[in-house]
Design a protein around this motif. Sequence first.
Motif, PDB file in Angstrom:
ATOM      1  N   GLU A 263       0.826  -1.197   0.000  1.00  0.00           N
ATOM      2  CA  GLU A 263       0.000   0.000   0.000  1.00  0.00           C
ATOM      3  C   GLU A 263       0.869   1.260   0.000  1.00  0.00           C
ATOM      4  O   GLU A 263       1.858   1.299  -0.688  1.00  0.00           O
ATOM      5  CB  GLU A 263      -0.999  -0.033   1.160  1.00  0.00           C
ATOM      6  CG  GLU A 263      -2.044  -1.145   1.025  1.00  0.00           C
ATOM      7  CD  GLU A 263      -3.076  -0.907  -0.069  1.00  0.00           C
ATOM      8  OE1 GLU A 263      -3.368   0.253  -0.389  1.00  0.00           O
ATOM      9  OE2 GLU A 263      -3.600  -1.914  -0.603  1.00  0.00           O
ATOM     10  N   GLN A 264       0.526   2.268   0.783  1.00  0.00           N
ATOM     11  CA  GLN A 264       1.149   3.581   0.599  1.00  0.00           C
ATOM     12  C   GLN A 264       2.499   3.710   1.304  1.00  0.00           C
ATOM     13  O   GLN A 264       2.825   2.985   2.224  1.00  0.00           O
ATOM     14  CB  GLN A 264       0.206   4.678   1.097  1.00  0.00           C
ATOM     15  CG  GLN A 264      -0.885   5.035   0.105  1.00  0.00           C
ATOM     16  CD  GLN A 264      -1.843   3.896  -0.124  1.00  0.00           C
ATOM     17  OE1 GLN A 264      -2.649   3.548   0.727  1.00  0.00           O
ATOM     18  NE2 GLN A 264      -1.738   3.266  -1.280  1.00  0.00           N
ATOM     19  N   LEU A 265       3.247   4.716   0.807  1.00  0.00           N
ATOM     20  CA  LEU A 265       4.537   5.067   1.382  1.00  0.00           C
ATOM     21  C   LEU A 265       4.424   6.433   2.026  1.00  0.00           C
ATOM     22  O   LEU A 265       3.800   7.335   1.480  1.00  0.00           O
ATOM     23  CB  LEU A 265       5.603   5.113   0.284  1.00  0.00           C
ATOM     24  CG  LEU A 265       7.015   5.553   0.704  1.00  0.00           C
ATOM     25  CD1 LEU A 265       7.644   4.524   1.628  1.00  0.00           C
ATOM     26  CD2 LEU A 265       7.892   5.784  -0.531  1.00  0.00           C
ATOM     27  N   GLY A 266       5.001   6.588   3.212  1.00  0.00           N
ATOM     28  CA  GLY A 266       5.062   7.911   3.826  1.00  0.00           C
ATOM     29  C   GLY A 266       4.189   8.046   5.049  1.00  0.00           C
ATOM     30  O   GLY A 266       3.840   7.063   5.713  1.00  0.00           O
ATOM     31  N   LEU A 267       3.807   9.281   5.364  1.00  0.00           N
ATOM     32  CA  LEU A 267       3.030   9.569   6.566  1.00  0.00           C
ATOM     33  C   LEU A 267       1.716   8.809   6.596  1.00  0.00           C
ATOM     34  O   LEU A 267       1.227   8.425   7.653  1.00  0.00           O
ATOM     35  CB  LEU A 267       2.743  11.075   6.654  1.00  0.00           C
ATOM     36  CG  LEU A 267       3.915  11.980   7.041  1.00  0.00           C
ATOM     37  CD1 LEU A 267       3.524  13.439   6.891  1.00  0.00           C
ATOM     38  CD2 LEU A 267       4.377  11.693   8.461  1.00  0.00           C
TER      39      LEU A 267
END
Length: 614
Positions: A263-267
């Motif tokens: 899924e997502q990368l980062g905050l």
Amino acid sequence: MSVLQPRDTVSDFVLDRLMEWGVDTVFGYPGDGIGAFDGALARADHDDLPLRYIRPTHEEICGLMATAYAKWTGQLGVCTATSSPGAFHMLNGLYDAKMDNQPVVAVIGQQNLASLGSGYQQESNLERTFADVGAYVQTIVTPEQAQVVVDRACRTALTHRQPCVIVIPHDVQAMTREEPPQRMEVSRSSSAPTSTAIAPPPDELRRAADVLNAGKKVAFLVGAGALGATDEVLALAEKTGAGITTALRGKDVVPGDVPYNTEQLGLLGTLPSYKMMQECDTLLMIGSNYPYGGYLPATGQARGVQIDLRPSQLGVRYPMEVTLWGDAKTTLQALLPLVEQTADTSFQDTTAERMREWEGVLAALAQNEAEPINPRQVFHEMNERLPAGAVVTCDAGSTADWYGHHVRLKRGMRGDLSGRLATMLAAMPYAVAAKFALPGRPVVCTIGDGAFQMLGMNELITVKKYQHLWENKQLVVLVLHNDDLTQVSWEMRTEDGNPRWTGSQAVESMDYAAFAETLGFQGLKVTDPSKVGEAWDAAFAHDGVTVLDVHTDKNVPPLPPHISFKFAANMAEALLKGDPDEWDVVKSSAKALVTQKAAEVKEALHLGDDDDDA
């Protein structure tokens, strides 16, 4: 009975030319500065031409809906507005198109030619105003010029993936249409479309394949520019043994049930995505302008390859070794035969195992007690019930956190938001535009109460006006009701070390479910966590519009997957300065940290990880 004029004006020509470019929908708001063009729209409707006019409640919504329509369909999005005030209102939606690389054409009115430069009522320099947002901005001043301006605006929007602006003075709108004559100074242009299915030269593809073939720990970062290339992305991942993470707008490119999709990368992302970027030796970015360099590999750690249709986005986020100018699908199809099948899938397998464990962490975080309801629980239970083919929109506030963390879009589902601009209230116009673009699909809009009060509530009026046109009438609007501008409250604490300031952050409470009922919609008020699942079941069983007014806890922290020292220090400083919700913030954060850190400790013991920077 009024009699409509024949379709013989410049405005009629502009509409006909837009239809030649495949335009079937115009999102507009009327006014005297665009009045003759509005008349042409009425004549097109009267003549049953394949063009529909949708009028929402505000010009900003027109711009956002045109941008969303382009995202959902891949076609030109078109919006119209009157001169100065209407045009200025539309700017925010056009910046959304600019920053998310969407083909949108705006047609805006202007005062009569003779008044320009005189400081006339509602006269302003629109070309100067729109110069920053538009890849092409031009005023039509003669009927002979209309053809080339429309053609150039449409072609530029589609090939550059950027908004363009056509300005038409009021008197020019009503002039008699004319075919461009064969004269030296007159252009006779073409409406033949230009394909963007382009691939780099063979030698550049070979260099990229060599980098990927040499990698032992390959990581993909996939963005919305890879939409339509899902099969090719997965085929290349299988060949290279890669793990995949996505930018938030790339969420619907890679199915959420692919085991090695972290899924997502980062905050707004996951711990497995963070770990993958820390450990990879090769990075492939596909159709993404991911801006947060701190989450990418260290310089020199990974060899990089990037694929993007917009050359200006190549090589600006990470020191890439090979940059490929081309669209994702065509480039990957050309690249795949050059990439060798790896026998070592250990990196991909580790990524998948980490993601399985992380899903358990998220499920546990969703069950933490809150007052009255944990917003994570709301999204977790929604995700378990999403119908096939669902479209999910989220806003730029805390709904984006929970959407990124808990929603898993399976193949065939769609999801989007205002990405790089991250403007508030976009979730509603995005959702309504989805009902026009994808009328057979159920749509879920997730929005905070602050954004809903901006202009989101108004768009329920638009829904009431047009819902009879939709094949599938199911639209669910989830309002996170916590009487707070929650995302900004947390940013005040974690980015600046300041306590939450009630004067700027408090949102006036109201009964959103009751408001929905005044419009004839189903309104469900939820204050008990044990009733969340039932509310979702009722919403998805209803063949119509539902507003879920769910009272959630503003103090549940949107913690990043990896807590930096700066994040923790700023949070502590904010609390020491006297945050009005100090005890609730501490209590909720402690529960989340215990749950989340337990997973990191478990993984460190399991995998022999010596990272202690959390």
